[in-house]
Design an enzyme around this catalytic site. Structure first.
Site, PDB file in Angstrom:
ATOM      1  N   THR A 382     -34.084  36.497  32.583  1.00  0.00           N
ATOM      2  CA  THR A 382     -35.041  36.376  33.661  1.00  0.00           C
ATOM      3  C   THR A 382     -34.858  34.979  34.234  1.00  0.00           C
ATOM      4  OG1 THR A 382     -36.478  37.872  32.456  1.00  0.00           O
ATOM      5  CG2 THR A 382     -37.565  36.435  34.019  1.00  0.00           C
ATOM      6  N   THR A 400     -36.869  39.094  37.579  1.00  0.00           N
ATOM      7  CA  THR A 400     -35.792  39.457  36.665  1.00  0.00           C
ATOM      8  C   THR A 400     -35.136  40.772  37.056  1.00  0.00           C
ATOM      9  OG1 THR A 400     -35.300  39.792  34.307  1.00  0.00           O
ATOM     10  CG2 THR A 400     -37.347  40.732  35.135  1.00  0.00           C
ATOM     11  N   ILE A 401     -33.941  40.992  36.521  1.00  0.00           N
ATOM     12  CA  ILE A 401     -33.341  42.328  36.486  1.00  0.00           C
ATOM     13  C   ILE A 401     -33.129  42.754  35.037  1.00  0.00           C
ATOM     14  CG2 ILE A 401     -32.322  42.496  38.773  1.00  0.00           C
ATOM     15  CD1 ILE A 401     -29.753  41.306  37.715  1.00  0.00           C
ATOM     16  N   ASN A 402     -33.830  42.090  34.134  1.00  0.00           N
ATOM     17  CA  ASN A 402     -33.843  42.319  32.691  1.00  0.00           C
ATOM     18  C   ASN A 402     -32.662  41.635  32.013  1.00  0.00           C
ATOM     19  OD1 ASN A 402     -35.174  43.190  30.388  1.00  0.00           O
ATOM     20  ND2 ASN A 402     -34.161  45.158  30.336  1.00  0.00           N
ATOM     21  N   ASP A 424     -37.921  48.291  29.294  1.00  0.00           N
ATOM     22  CA  ASP A 424     -39.163  47.634  28.901  1.00  0.00           C
ATOM     23  C   ASP A 424     -40.290  48.626  28.607  1.00  0.00           C
ATOM     24  OD1 ASP A 424     -38.108  45.138  28.940  1.00  0.00           O
ATOM     25  OD2 ASP A 424     -39.099  44.452  30.759  1.00  0.00           O
ATOM     26  N   SER A 454     -43.216  40.567  29.475  1.00  0.00           N
ATOM     27  CA  SER A 454     -43.682  39.337  28.822  1.00  0.00           C
ATOM     28  C   SER A 454     -43.689  38.151  29.779  1.00  0.00           C
ATOM     29  CB  SER A 454     -42.781  39.003  27.625  1.00  0.00           C
ATOM     30  OG  SER A 454     -42.879  39.982  26.621  1.00  0.00           O
ATOM     31  N   GLY A 474     -36.800  34.377  29.041  1.00  0.00           N
ATOM     32  CA  GLY A 474     -36.682  34.392  27.585  1.00  0.00           C
ATOM     33  C   GLY A 474     -37.124  35.661  26.916  1.00  0.00           C
ATOM     34  N   GLY A 475     -37.348  36.749  27.665  1.00  0.00           N
ATOM     35  CA  GLY A 475     -37.728  38.001  27.033  1.00  0.00           C
ATOM     36  C   GLY A 475     -38.991  37.840  26.207  1.00  0.00           C
TER      37      GLY A 475
END
Length: 572
Positions: A382, A400-402, A424, A454, A474-475
């Site tokens: 992200t 993001t695009i993951n 997700d 997140s 950072g997921g």
């Protein structure tokens, strides 16, 4: 031993370094943030930050600059900046004192179904949710940026997109970081001829640092968007090409899904921490809820007196994190589909109840922790940027695009990299996603639903005025990364640069491990292990882009995280 702040930043990026890990942050020389008087942009890529700064220098406000940065990052940081993804923006209006959240998260297509990512044995299949056309949700970035500009901006739409068009058309100079990231994702990107022909040379050779990368198809798409507004993306040729590419790769997205996309204005979640007001993103982000939940829990302890990154402080942080992530697995989802108990999760009373579950002496095993008994329901890859203008207007945006480069699929003729955000969702309750996060029925796949996130764009106010604007990629680690920047500044008195550089820790309940960055004292780690923590030293976490505004003078102090190259904080 004293080591300068810049040296510590280097250590965070370096490999193991024995004695360096015994360095305590309080012993370091002061790290000085970037200073500015009129406006500031903090972003993960320098060219985009320059564009945002120049927009404000020409008279634009923070939102004008933020929209320009978002479109620029789609060109200069293709692994995360995007037109084919989505995200969240917080906007603080200094004149009215109001902060609002813009939710432009992706939507599950109308043809999505609860069990679409299960194999013939009923097990979750991550390849389906990450690397096929079914991995892509309906993108929200273009519509979200238009909502932001229409609601809070001051400049014409075409003017804020023009710099991105120029970069895509004329090309950008490939940096070592961009060259490395493309090479690292070569296998995924080369699977799609439409992607390979953009990001690799004829014959498959990679771009080297210093060479020029032109994205002509993306420039053409940006021109259509500039001329026609969101209709240039969600309708007509671009939408047709996106739907065609996604369907050919096995996904259900249609032109009707694209035409129907709408972003949502939401009220942020709000909390307080030691006299500061915390304003963050509401569901379908879990970030704001659990940031406030963890802060509420820790507010009952004398964190400042216990010290920065001491065993006592890290232990309490880890225990509070575990409890929050357990709740995340049960209660969080899209509020348009499920009732999320935001008020309960963010209440001070609930935090007091959670403190009763924490022992100061030992770590509670995750197997003994479950979601709290509440009343009925009321990606690393992200990128984040922060903007503050002279008036104190502020933008905190995470999108993001993951995963890196999303699903790897560029829709032919558009230059648009498609997201893989459908991962997700909870493909199957109790089964971890790509970031190891476990979810339940509240985050099950459903047509028109937004997947849980997140992402934690955050604005901290002091006496009603902007004090800190921050956020991070950072997921699963986004929430705890933002948490530690806030705590570093409020509890430990660090300036924004020191707060951005300090070593980080993370615990997300499952797996039951305390993840740490290099730089934590070995004595501290031994004490944590003695309390029962399983320590796991792993690569660095997050890439915060943060701006602090001094309430007395209005001066801006900013810092880009040293963990990622090419980031920049620029002011004027």
């Amino acid at each position: 031993m004293r080591i300068s702040g810049l040296a510590i930043a280097g250590l965070l990026l370096a490999g193991p370094a024995g004695a360096q890990q015994a360095t305590i942050f309080s012993e370091m020389d002061r790290i000085h943030p970037v200073w500015a008087e009129n406006g500031m942009v903090s972003a993960q890529e320098r060219l985009a930050a320059e564009i945002g700064r120049d927009i404000m220098a020409k008279g634009g406000n923070a939102v004008d600059a933020g929209v320009a940065v978002a479109f620029a990052l789609a060109v200069t940081l293709p692994r995360a900046g995007n037109l084919g993804g989505g995200g969240f923006m917080l906007v603080h209006d200094a004149e009215t004192g109001r902060t609002q959240a813009i939710d432009y998260r992706e939507l599950a297509p109308s043809g999505a179904s609860r069990d679409m990512f299960l194999d013939d044995k009923g097990e979750a299949d991550s390849d389906k949710s990450l690397y096929t056309g079914a991995a892509s949700g309906v993108p929200g970035t273009v519509a979200g940026m238009r909502m932001a500009l229409d609601t809070y901006g001051s400049m014409p739409w075409a003017d804020v997109i023009a710099p991105a068009i120029r970069l895509a058309e004329e090309g950008i100079i490939v940096t070592p970081d961009l060259a490395d990231s493309l090479e690292a994702e070569r296998e995924a990107l080369m699977k799609h001829p439409s992607t390979a022909k953009i990001f690799f040379k004829e014959g498959g050779a990679g771009y080297r640092p210093g060479e020029r990368l032109v994205q002509a198809d993306l420039a053409a798409t940006l021109k259509k968007v500039a001329a026609e507004g969101p209709d240039g993306f969600y309708k007509g040729a671009v939408a047709e090409n996106i739907a065609k590419a996604v369907q050919a790769a096995g996904g259900p997205m249609t032109v009707e899904d694209l035409a129907a996309y709408k972003p949502v204005l939401r009220e942020p979640v709000r909390g307080s921490y030691r006299g500061y007001e915390i304003v963050s993103m509401p569901p379908p982000s879990s970030g704001g809820v659990h940031l406030i939940q963890i802060l509420n829990t820790l507010e009952g302890y004398p964190i400042g007196a216990l010290g920065h990154n001491t065993a006592e402080t890290i232990h309490l942080m880890a225990e509070a994190m575990k409890l929050a992530y357990a709740d995340r697995s049960e209660y969080l989802g899209d509020p348009d589909f499920v009732d999320v108990p935001v008020a309960a999760l963010t209440s001070k009373d609930y935090a007091a109840e959670l403190r009763g579950k924490i022992s100061a002496e030992y770590a509670t095993p995750s197997a003994m922790i479950g979601p709290g008994d509440l009343a009925p329901y009321e990606s690393d890859q992200t990128t984040h940027f922060s903007v503050v203008d002279k008036a104190g207007n502020a933008v905190s945006n995470t999108y993001t695009i993951n995963l890196n480069y999303g699903s790897g699929l560029v829709a032919e003729g558009t230059g648009v990299l498609m997201n893989n955000e459908m991962d997700d969702f909870s493909a199957k309750p109790g089964v971890p996603n790509a970031f190891g996060l476990v979810g339940g029925d509240a985050n099950a796949v459903q047509p028109g639903k937004r997947p849980l996130s997140s992402m934690t764009p955050t604005i901290v106010l002091k006496d009603g005025e902007t004090w800190l604007v921050t956020g991070s990629p950072g997921g699963a680690r986004i929430i705890t990364t933002v948490l530690q920047v806030v705590m570093n500044m409020i509890d430990h008195g660090m300036n924004v640069a020191e707060a951005s550089t300090a070593p980080r820790v993370h615990h997300q309940w499952l797996p039951d491990e305390l993840r740490i960055e290099e730089g934590i004292s070995r004595d501290t780690l031994r004490l944590l292990a003695a309390k029962g923590h399983t320590i796991s030293e792993k690569p660095v976490m997050g890439s915060t882009q943060s701006i602090m505004r001094d309430p007395a003078s209005g001066a801006l102090l900013g810092a880009s995280d040293p963990r990622r190259p090419d980031a920049a904080t620029l002011g004027y």
